[in-house]
Motif scaffolding. Sequence first.
Motif, PDB file in Angstrom:
ATOM      1  N   SER A  94       0.804  -1.223   0.000  1.00 44.62           N
ATOM      2  CA  SER A  94       0.000   0.000   0.000  1.00 44.62           C
ATOM      3  C   SER A  94       0.837   1.274   0.000  1.00 44.62           C
ATOM      4  O   SER A  94       0.271   2.360   0.010  1.00 44.62           O
ATOM      5  CB  SER A  94      -0.924   0.018   1.222  1.00 44.62           C
ATOM      6  OG  SER A  94      -0.161  -0.048   2.407  1.00 44.62           O
ATOM      7  N   ASP A  96       3.013   3.917  -1.889  1.00 38.74           N
ATOM      8  CA  ASP A  96       3.358   4.383  -3.227  1.00 38.74           C
ATOM      9  C   ASP A  96       4.755   4.993  -3.248  1.00 38.74           C
ATOM     10  O   ASP A  96       5.416   4.999  -4.288  1.00 38.74           O
ATOM     11  CB  ASP A  96       2.351   5.443  -3.680  1.00 38.74           C
ATOM     12  CG  ASP A  96       0.945   4.883  -3.797  1.00 38.74           C
ATOM     13  OD1 ASP A  96       0.646   4.246  -4.822  1.00 38.74           O
ATOM     14  OD2 ASP A  96       0.166   5.061  -2.843  1.00 38.74           O
ATOM     15  N   LYS A 140       3.941  -0.880  -3.332  1.00 35.63           N
ATOM     16  CA  LYS A 140       3.125  -1.429  -4.419  1.00 35.63           C
ATOM     17  C   LYS A 140       4.000  -1.798  -5.617  1.00 35.63           C
ATOM     18  O   LYS A 140       4.769  -0.955  -6.106  1.00 35.63           O
ATOM     19  CB  LYS A 140       2.084  -0.403  -4.870  1.00 35.63           C
ATOM     20  CG  LYS A 140       1.024  -0.066  -3.844  1.00 35.63           C
ATOM     21  CD  LYS A 140       0.084   1.008  -4.397  1.00 35.63           C
ATOM     22  CE  LYS A 140      -0.976   1.416  -3.396  1.00 35.63           C
ATOM     23  NZ  LYS A 140      -1.838   2.521  -3.898  1.00 35.63           N
ATOM     24  N   SER A 145       5.482   3.587  -8.356  1.00 36.67           N
ATOM     25  CA  SER A 145       6.010   3.423  -6.995  1.00 36.67           C
ATOM     26  C   SER A 145       7.498   3.752  -6.985  1.00 36.67           C
ATOM     27  O   SER A 145       8.235   3.375  -7.899  1.00 36.67           O
ATOM     28  CB  SER A 145       5.791   1.991  -6.510  1.00 36.67           C
ATOM     29  OG  SER A 145       4.416   1.711  -6.377  1.00 36.67           O
TER      30      SER A 145
END
Length: 313
Positions: A94, A96, A140, A145
């Motif tokens: 989760s 980024d 991620k 990312s």
Amino acid sequence: MNWTAQDIPSQQGRRVLITGANSGIGFHTALELARHGAEIILPARTIEKATAAADRIKQAVPNAQIVPEVLDLADLSSVRAFAERILRLYPQPSLDLLINNAGVMAIPKRQLTPDGYERQFATNYLGPFALTARLFRAVKPVSGSRIVIVSSSANRVGRIDFENLQSERRYSPTSGAYAQSKLADSIFAIELQRRLTASHSPIIATAAHPGIAITNLQKSGPGETSLLNPTRIMTALLKPFFTHDASHAALPTLYAATAPDATPGGYYGPNGFQELKGAPAEARIPRMALDPAIAARLWQVSEQLTGIEFPIA
């Protein structure tokens, strides 16, 4: 290129973890990301410092989503506990954006961490290495990312001395221990990208340095208690010409973290004289940072010192 904070793309829906964001350059990095819609996980060494920084950001950005947390990068047990909390809080990939920004500079006398490591090397390099390793599966695995490592122009005078990584044989606060730790950061960023590329990961690693900014990092350096300290006097005289404030010093990190043109393994700093101040641009990479053999050895030693295997898969 005259890139400014106004050029940051929307960060709406993105979750960012940034270390050292309770003050200085890190604070302004977090503030701008929050202004552009990012949710910020903001750890500091105490929850009081983290909460105070979160409150300051919310004063400027009332709708900001800030998660205060506790992390001491100089203590590997703190890194482990923090990473475990984050993985429990966000069980699926989760993150980024992971920005390794926190650091210490020019500690006058050699200090050891709870793990027995020299404090600058531990805080500036080993802690970020361990944090990145423990949280890598939280990032991620998608295009966009990023993992950002904040280095320093001091890396140019650094040297990785595998026989003196902890400054146990000799200790020099700035040109020795600090410069070595920041060169290690640059090596880490480049080697991380090598491994990401080899594994065909869409995640990219970038790095940045802020140039010269007068922040708490310098204010905690040697001799600052004396008003007649030559370094302090010289800094005051030269400050307008060769330094910029923390908000401008945060721009290279923000560029490395958000700019669509930032390249895998890219390194960014100010574009002015000697990269001391100015708008973000490509920065000079020290020759030692480009040596794959040194990078592979440092990675292996870092795994041994932190007790963490860090495969990229």
